[in-house]
Every structure is written in C-alpha cells, then in structure tokens.
Scaffold this motif. Structure first.
Motif, PDB file in Angstrom:
ATOM      1  N   LYS A 191       0.816  -1.221   0.115  1.00  0.00           N
ATOM      2  CA  LYS A 191       0.169  -0.069  -0.013  1.00  0.00           C
ATOM      3  C   LYS A 191       0.878   1.264  -0.090  1.00  0.00           C
ATOM      4  O   LYS A 191       0.644   2.389  -0.782  1.00  0.00           O
ATOM      5  CB  LYS A 191      -1.077  -0.082   1.067  1.00  0.00           C
ATOM      6  N   LEU A 192       1.927   1.211   0.882  1.00  0.00           N
ATOM      7  CA  LEU A 192       2.703   2.357   1.004  1.00  0.00           C
ATOM      8  C   LEU A 192       3.445   2.636  -0.302  1.00  0.00           C
ATOM      9  O   LEU A 192       3.629   3.781  -0.715  1.00  0.00           O
ATOM     10  CB  LEU A 192       3.771   2.300   1.927  1.00  0.00           C
ATOM     11  N   THR A 193       4.054   1.523  -0.871  1.00  0.00           N
ATOM     12  CA  THR A 193       4.947   1.759  -2.202  1.00  0.00           C
ATOM     13  C   THR A 193       4.034   2.118  -3.223  1.00  0.00           C
ATOM     14  O   THR A 193       4.462   3.029  -4.107  1.00  0.00           O
ATOM     15  CB  THR A 193       5.489   0.192  -2.519  1.00  0.00           C
ATOM     16  N   THR A 194       2.886   1.769  -3.284  1.00  0.00           N
ATOM     17  CA  THR A 194       1.727   2.044  -4.287  1.00  0.00           C
ATOM     18  C   THR A 194       1.468   3.667  -4.247  1.00  0.00           C
ATOM     19  O   THR A 194       1.303   4.439  -5.229  1.00  0.00           O
ATOM     20  CB  THR A 194       0.299   1.247  -4.307  1.00  0.00           C
ATOM     21  N   LYS A 195       1.355   4.122  -2.676  1.00  0.00           N
ATOM     22  CA  LYS A 195       1.244   5.403  -2.536  1.00  0.00           C
ATOM     23  C   LYS A 195       2.306   6.271  -3.309  1.00  0.00           C
ATOM     24  O   LYS A 195       2.327   7.332  -3.830  1.00  0.00           O
ATOM     25  CB  LYS A 195       0.896   5.665  -1.440  1.00  0.00           C
ATOM     26  N   ILE A 196       3.435   5.843  -2.761  1.00  0.00           N
ATOM     27  CA  ILE A 196       4.775   6.603  -3.196  1.00  0.00           C
ATOM     28  C   ILE A 196       4.696   6.775  -4.778  1.00  0.00           C
ATOM     29  O   ILE A 196       5.187   7.540  -5.204  1.00  0.00           O
ATOM     30  CB  ILE A 196       5.833   5.961  -2.350  1.00  0.00           C
ATOM     31  N   LEU A 197       4.546   5.396  -5.327  1.00  0.00           N
ATOM     32  CA  LEU A 197       4.543   5.526  -6.816  1.00  0.00           C
ATOM     33  C   LEU A 197       3.664   6.524  -7.351  1.00  0.00           C
ATOM     34  O   LEU A 197       4.069   7.184  -8.390  1.00  0.00           O
ATOM     35  CB  LEU A 197       4.298   4.087  -7.465  1.00  0.00           C
ATOM     36  N   GLN A 199       2.244   9.352  -6.174  1.00  0.00           N
ATOM     37  CA  GLN A 199       2.512  10.470  -5.888  1.00  0.00           C
ATOM     38  C   GLN A 199       3.826  10.882  -6.532  1.00  0.00           C
ATOM     39  O   GLN A 199       3.960  11.996  -7.280  1.00  0.00           O
ATOM     40  CB  GLN A 199       3.158  10.857  -4.215  1.00  0.00           C
ATOM     41  N   ASP A 200       4.791  10.067  -6.830  1.00  0.00           N
ATOM     42  CA  ASP A 200       6.005  10.240  -7.544  1.00  0.00           C
ATOM     43  C   ASP A 200       5.507  10.482  -9.044  1.00  0.00           C
ATOM     44  O   ASP A 200       6.002  11.462  -9.878  1.00  0.00           O
ATOM     45  CB  ASP A 200       6.782   9.033  -7.568  1.00  0.00           C
ATOM     46  N   SER A 201       4.738   9.753  -9.650  1.00  0.00           N
ATOM     47  CA  SER A 201       4.084   9.729 -11.022  1.00  0.00           C
ATOM     48  C   SER A 201       3.507  11.199 -11.160  1.00  0.00           C
ATOM     49  O   SER A 201       3.603  11.811 -12.172  1.00  0.00           O
ATOM     50  CB  SER A 201       3.165   8.700 -11.498  1.00  0.00           C
ATOM     51  N   SER A 202       2.694  11.684 -10.189  1.00  0.00           N
ATOM     52  CA  SER A 202       2.066  12.679 -10.316  1.00  0.00           C
ATOM     53  C   SER A 202       2.856  14.054 -10.180  1.00  0.00           C
ATOM     54  O   SER A 202       2.784  15.106 -10.918  1.00  0.00           O
ATOM     55  CB  SER A 202       0.927  13.014  -8.911  1.00  0.00           C
ATOM     56  N   SER A 203       3.903  13.978  -9.335  1.00  0.00           N
ATOM     57  CA  SER A 203       4.915  15.230  -9.147  1.00  0.00           C
ATOM     58  C   SER A 203       5.606  15.400 -10.327  1.00  0.00           C
ATOM     59  O   SER A 203       6.103  16.257 -11.137  1.00  0.00           O
ATOM     60  CB  SER A 203       5.826  14.682  -8.192  1.00  0.00           C
ATOM     61  N   THR A 204       5.996  13.949 -11.163  1.00  0.00           N
ATOM     62  CA  THR A 204       6.952  14.019 -12.199  1.00  0.00           C
ATOM     63  C   THR A 204       6.040  14.558 -13.592  1.00  0.00           C
ATOM     64  O   THR A 204       6.831  15.481 -14.103  1.00  0.00           O
ATOM     65  CB  THR A 204       7.424  12.448 -12.532  1.00  0.00           C
TER      66      THR A 204
END
Length: 416
Positions: A191-197, A199-204
C-alpha cells in the motif's frame, strides 16, 4: 424854410438781396424739376452684354480640382530601427508580395536573438536531463514495486500454508503468527509503495508539464525575436508599385519611421479639395463629373471633415468607365453637383451682380432702345447661371455686363 425829404423804398442793396433770393429759389426749383424725372445715360450696345432670360435645366454645382490616386495605398514603416545596409529595388519598381525592398542592420537586436537562442537551448537541455532523471526514478520505483508484490505473494503463500497446517495441529502457534505478521507487513508495504509510486508519478508529470510550458513560452519569445530580426528585411506586403521611397545606404532609420509606400494598382480614386464654405452640403454619395475624351462620372466615397487652410478633402470613386490613359498624380477639373437637375428660369452670370447683389437688373424695353431698372430675386447659382425666382419672365432681355460706370442711373439709352 425847411423841406421834408422822402426816403427811397427801393435802394440798390435791397434790389440785390431780392435778386439773390429769387436766383436761389429758381435754382432749387430747377433742381427739383430736373431730378424729379429719371436720370438717363447713353450706352453703346457694343460695349455691353445683353442676355436673354430662358427656362431650362439647372443644377447647382461647384468646380473643384481633384488629383488621381491609387485606390489603396499601404505605407511602409520601419518595424525595427537600424542602419540601411542594402537596397534591393529602386523607387517606382512594380513589386510582388513578399519581395524584399531593403535590409537594415541592428547589432543589439541580433545579439538579443543570440542570447535568447542560448537561453532556450539551456532550458531544453535542462528539461532533457530532468526528464531522464524522472524516468530513472520511475523505473526504480517500479522495480521496488515489483519486489514488494513478489514479497507479498510469497508471504501470502506461506501464511495460507501455515494457517492450514496450524488448523491441522501440524505446527505451533508461534510459527503461524510469524507467517501472519510477515503477510500483514507485506500488505502494508505494498500500500505504501503504491502510494509513493502514485505521488512520484503525479509530481513528475506536473514537473514535466511546467517545464514544457516554460519551454513553449521561451520558444514563442524566440519566434518573436526571430520575427523582429526578420523585420530588418523590409518586404512588400502586397502586389503593387513602390513609390515615395526614402532610404539611402548607410542612413539610420528609427523605429516607426516612414520608408515609402506601396500603391495597389487595382484601381484609382480622386482626392478633391473643397472650400470649407460647402462643408455642410457635401456628403457621401454626391455625384460629380469631368471631361477628357468624354464625360466620366464620379461619386463621393469618403469625406474628411478636418479643415486645413480653409479647405477640406473628399475621396471620389469612379462610376462606370475609367479613362484608359489615367495615371497617378493627374489633375482633373471636376463639376461637383450639390443638387439634382431641375427646370428653372435662368439668367447668365455677369459683372452686374457685383453692383446689384442680385437685387435688381437693367431690363430692356420692348423696342430694345432703352433699359430700365427692375427688382429681381435670385436663388441658387452655378458657374454659368443664376436661378431667377422673381422679377423676370422667359424671353426678357437684360444687361448682364458690369454696372461700374452707371452710378445711380435709372435708365440706359442704348445706341448702336
């Protein structure tokens, strides 16, 4: 003895006084007698102009001068300032749209373009680096996600197996709880890794969008700068003839300074000067005409209401045929109509008007031997005739030449 002497009643002094008074009375009486009739003047008919009153078509018009101009003129101004480096054509050349006319040089503007190109290149390079870093970061996050998913599957397999064995009493509670904790940890980690991924995709994506917008803005600025540099080469905006060119090699031209003009050769108009006295009577649609090889028609298309030196200007367009030999700058003598053509009683124009103001005129008697004053009322006028409103009839003959030498004469005796 003294004798009484009688005084004389008619002495010389009294007689002289009475004679003087009588002379004055006779003089006054003679003046009254001779001035009570009409004063007359003998006039030679060869020295005057006799005109006949006629009824005919009348139109009020004024003579004006017009200058032939191209229907459309486009002015060439320096979009950017600079020094004239090269002239491609000469004044009077027939141009095609886009054909170069002259070239200006502007070192500051060219340097600004070079700096802008460098800035755009740097931004593009930075964007490429950022895009590569973002892609590497995303790949790392995806690899981590793959590992987490693999660990979750393994923990889920072990947990389910141990749960079955624990229910069968094949393993102890301690071993079962350990596999259960590892499974729950793997679920939370995913769950945490999915959330980080995410957020990273949106930020990028946001970062790349912002950099793309910045790059597009800089490209627009660069395109504008290139256009400004391109404007240093002055080109013909339309097909036409280059006229009034004012540029010499080495000459410095400021921004907005007039360089020349392009006359579109698709047609002509006539620019006319009119006396400000008629400004309230001149409007779009009024007709005029002029004569060359034949009579040509014109119509007012535009009125310029600004008055300069007691005159204002109008533009007239051709109605129907245009003279074949028409050329730019040609002067035309135009009759500008101020009214429609109507039937009216006409008296030819002449010098009589200066002395009479159009209030009276010398009219010939039926036998043509004398001419006497008659009151008249004149109306409109054109360069040839006055309109007679009252006082004359068709067929009457009048003296229309100057009355300068007639003074207060009431009657003219006409002598051949």
């Amino acid at each position: 003895m003294d004798r009484k002497i009688e005084k004389k009643k008619w002495n010389a002094k009294r007689i002289t006084t009475i004679a003087g008074i009588a002379g004055i009375v006779l003089l006054v009486s003679g003046s009254i007698y001779f001035t009570s009739g009409k004063s007359k003047l003998n006039v030679d008919t060869e020295r005057i102009t006799i005109s006949e009153i006629k009824k005919g078509p009348f139109q009020e018009f004024i003579p004006v001068n017009g200058v032939v101009m191209p229907k459309t003129t486009i002015y060439l101004d320096a979009v950017e300032g600079g020094r004239v480096e090269k002239l491609f054509v000469e004044d009077g050349t027939t141009m095609k749209a886009g054909q170069p006319i002259l070239k200006l040089t502007n070192t500051d503007l060219e340097l600004s373009l070079a700096n802008e190109e460098t800035s755009v290149f740097n931004v593009l390079t930075q964007m490429q680096i950022s895009r590569d870093n973002a892609q590497q970061n995303t790949i790392g996050k995806l690899n981590q996600m793959a590992e987490v998913e693999s660990a979750l599957k393994e923990a889920e397999r072990v947990f389910k197996l141990n749960k079955h064995l624990y229910e069968q009493k094949a393993i102890g509670l301690q071993e079962f709880k350990k596999s259960e904790n590892e499974y729950l940890y793997a679920v939370n980690r995913k769950k945490l890794t999915t959330k980080i991924l995410n957020q990273d995709s949106s930020s990028t994506k946001q970062q790349l969008t912002q950099m793309g917008e910045s790059y597009d803005h800089m490209k627009s600025t660069l395109a504008l700068m290139r256009k400004k540099v391109g404007d240093l080469i002055v080109r013909a905006p339309v097909d036409g003839q280059l006229t009034s060119m004012d540029a010499e090699i080495g000459q410095t031209k400021n921004k907005g300074q007039r360089l020349g003009q392009i006359d579109v050769l698709s047609g002509y108009k006539v620019r006319v000067d009119v006396d400000e006295h008629y400004i309230s009577r001149v409007y779009n649609g009024l007709m005029g005409e002029f004569t060359l090889d034949k009579t040509y028609k014109l119509r007012i298309k535009k009125v310029f209401t600004q008055v300069t030196n007691g005159r204002f200007q109008v533009d007239m367009e051709f109605i129907g045929a245009i003279p074949k030999e028409m050329r730019r700058g040609q002067t035309l003598q135009i009759r500008l109509a101020l009214s429609d053509e109507t039937q009216a009683l006409l008296v030819p124009k002449g010098g009589f008007y200066q002395q009479t103001g159009g209030n009276w005129i010398f009219k010939l008697s039926d036998d043509g031997k004398t001419a006497y004053r008659v009151d008249v009322q004149l109306g409109r006028q054109n360069p040839d005739y006055y309109e007679v409103l009252q006082g004359l009839q068709p067929g009457d003959k009048v003296v229309t030449s100057s009355y300068d030498t007639y003074g207060d004469m009431q009657e003219l005796v006409l002598k051949n």
